[in-house]
Motif scaffolding. Structure first.
Motif, short mmCIF file in Angstrom:
data_model
loop_
_atom_site.label_atom_id
_atom_site.label_comp_id
_atom_site.label_asym_id
_atom_site.label_seq_id
_atom_site.Cartn_x
_atom_site.Cartn_y
_atom_site.Cartn_z
N ASP A 70 0.81 -1.22 0.00
CA ASP A 70 0.00 0.00 0.00
C ASP A 70 0.84 1.27 0.00
O ASP A 70 0.45 2.28 -0.57
CB ASP A 70 -0.94 0.02 1.21
N THR A 71 1.99 1.21 0.65
CA THR A 71 2.87 2.39 0.69
C THR A 71 4.25 2.00 0.18
O THR A 71 4.66 0.84 0.26
CB THR A 71 3.01 2.93 2.13
N ALA A 72 4.94 2.99 -0.34
CA ALA A 72 6.30 2.76 -0.85
C ALA A 72 7.22 2.36 0.30
O ALA A 72 7.12 2.91 1.39
CB ALA A 72 6.83 4.01 -1.53
N PRO A 73 8.10 1.41 0.07
CA PRO A 73 9.02 1.01 1.14
C PRO A 73 10.03 2.11 1.44
O PRO A 73 10.44 2.86 0.55
CB PRO A 73 9.72 -0.23 0.56
N GLY A 74 10.39 2.21 2.69
CA GLY A 74 11.40 3.18 3.11
C GLY A 74 12.79 2.62 2.90
O GLY A 74 12.96 1.43 2.63
N PRO A 75 13.81 3.45 3.03
CA PRO A 75 15.19 3.00 2.83
C PRO A 75 15.59 1.84 3.73
O PRO A 75 16.36 0.97 3.34
CB PRO A 75 16.03 4.24 3.15
N GLU A 76 15.03 1.81 4.95
CA GLU A 76 15.37 0.73 5.88
C GLU A 76 14.82 -0.62 5.42
O GLU A 76 15.33 -1.67 5.83
CB GLU A 76 14.85 1.06 7.29
N GLU A 77 13.83 -0.63 4.55
CA GLU A 77 13.24 -1.88 4.07
C GLU A 77 13.96 -2.43 2.84
O GLU A 77 13.63 -3.51 2.37
CB GLU A 77 11.76 -1.67 3.73
N LEU A 78 14.92 -1.68 2.31
CA LEU A 78 15.59 -2.08 1.08
C LEU A 78 16.91 -2.79 1.31
O LEU A 78 17.49 -3.32 0.38
CB LEU A 78 15.81 -0.85 0.19
N ALA A 79 17.40 -2.80 2.55
CA ALA A 79 18.65 -3.49 2.86
C ALA A 79 18.46 -4.32 4.11
O ALA A 79 17.79 -3.90 5.05
CB ALA A 79 19.78 -2.49 3.05
N ASP A 80 19.05 -5.52 4.12
CA ASP A 80 18.96 -6.36 5.30
C ASP A 80 20.02 -5.96 6.31
O ASP A 80 20.76 -4.99 6.11
CB ASP A 80 19.06 -7.85 4.93
N ALA A 81 20.14 -6.71 7.39
CA ALA A 81 21.06 -6.37 8.48
C ALA A 81 22.52 -6.32 8.02
O ALA A 81 23.32 -5.55 8.54
CB ALA A 81 20.91 -7.37 9.62
N GLU A 82 22.86 -7.13 7.02
CA GLU A 82 24.24 -7.15 6.51
C GLU A 82 24.46 -6.13 5.40
O GLU A 82 25.55 -6.05 4.83
CB GLU A 82 24.60 -8.55 5.98
N GLY A 83 23.42 -5.39 5.03
CA GLY A 83 23.54 -4.39 3.97
C GLY A 83 23.22 -4.93 2.59
O GLY A 83 23.32 -4.20 1.60
N GLY A 84 22.83 -6.20 2.51
CA GLY A 84 22.47 -6.80 1.23
C GLY A 84 21.05 -6.43 0.83
O GLY A 84 20.27 -5.94 1.64
N PRO A 85 20.70 -6.68 -0.41
CA PRO A 85 19.36 -6.33 -0.88
C PRO A 85 18.29 -7.24 -0.27
O PRO A 85 18.48 -8.44 -0.14
CB PRO A 85 19.43 -6.51 -2.39
N THR A 86 17.16 -6.65 0.10
CA THR A 86 16.03 -7.43 0.60
C THR A 86 15.19 -7.91 -0.58
O THR A 86 15.42 -7.50 -1.73
CB THR A 86 15.15 -6.56 1.52
N GLN A 87 14.22 -8.76 -0.29
CA GLN A 87 13.36 -9.28 -1.35
C GLN A 87 12.56 -8.16 -2.00
O GLN A 87 12.37 -8.16 -3.21
CB GLN A 87 12.42 -10.36 -0.80
N ILE A 88 12.12 -7.18 -1.22
CA ILE A 88 11.35 -6.07 -1.79
C ILE A 88 12.20 -5.28 -2.77
O ILE A 88 11.73 -4.86 -3.83
CB ILE A 88 10.72 -5.15 -0.71
N LEU A 89 13.49 -5.09 -2.47
CA LEU A 89 14.38 -4.38 -3.40
C LEU A 89 14.54 -5.19 -4.68
O LEU A 89 14.49 -4.63 -5.79
CB LEU A 89 15.74 -4.12 -2.75
N LYS A 90 14.71 -6.49 -4.56
CA LYS A 90 14.83 -7.35 -5.74
C LYS A 90 13.56 -7.30 -6.57
O LYS A 90 13.62 -7.22 -7.80
CB LYS A 90 15.15 -8.78 -5.31
N ASP A 91 12.40 -7.34 -5.91
CA ASP A 91 11.12 -7.28 -6.62
C ASP A 91 10.94 -5.94 -7.33
O ASP A 91 10.45 -5.89 -8.46
CB ASP A 91 9.95 -7.52 -5.66
#
Length: 131
Positions: A70-91
Motif C-alpha cells: 500500500d505504501t512505498a518502502p522506506g530506505p530501511e526496508e531495502l537493505a537487510d542487516a548485513e547491507g544486502g538487498p532485501t526481497q522487496i528491493l529485488k522485486d
C-alpha cells in the motif's frame, strides 16, 4: 518501454494537460518482456522517492503483475542487516527495471487517445487534428 518510464508520462494532448485523469497512461493489450539487468540498489533507492506509488500500483495491477504494498518502502526496508538487498528491493528492481512493454497501447483515461507501442518504443506523435 520500461514500466518505470510509465510513471513519468502523461497524455500529450493540450486538452489533457490540466486533467488528473491523463496520468497514468493505462497499458492495453500489452506484451511484456523481461530484460535481465544487473542490480543497481543505489538507483532504486534514489528513484523510489520520485515514483508516484499509487500510479505504479495501478499499472502493476492492470498488467496482472504481483501487487505492490500500500505504501512505498522506506530506505530501511531495502537493505537487510548485513547491507544486502532485501526481497522487496529485488522485486522492485524486477518490476521497474527489467519488466518492459514490448508492444501494445497506452490509453489516456481523460480523452481516450491510444498511443501505440512497437518494439518497446511508444509513439507520442499526435495527428494534426489533435495537436
Amino acid at each position: 518501454m520500461k514500466l518505470l518510464t510509465l510513471n513519468f508520462l502523461t497524455c500529450a494532448r493540450k486538452a489533457c494537460k490540466t486533467s488528473a485523469a491523463s496520468f497514468p497512461l493505462h497499458p492495453r493489450e500489452a506484451e511484456l518482456e523481461q530484460v535481465e539487468l544487473d542490480m543497481n540498489p543505489q538507483f532504486i533507492r534514489n528513484v523510489l522517492p520520485r515514483v508516484e506509488w499509487e500510479a505504479m500500483r495501478s499499472i502493476s495491477q492492470e498488467l496482472g503483475l504481483p501487487s505492490l504494498p500500500d505504501t512505498a518502502p522506506g530506505p530501511e526496508e531495502l537493505a537487510d542487516a548485513e547491507g544486502g538487498p532485501t526481497q522487496i528491493l529485488k522485486d522492485l528492481h524486477t518490476l521497474l527495471m527489467e519488466t518492459t512493454i514490448a508492444s501494445g497501447k497506452l490509453l489516456c483515461a481523460n480523452c481516450g487517445h491510444e498511443y501505440a507501442i512497437k518494439e518497446g518504443i511508444a509513439n507520442f506523435l499526435l495527428p494534426s487534428h489533435l495537436v
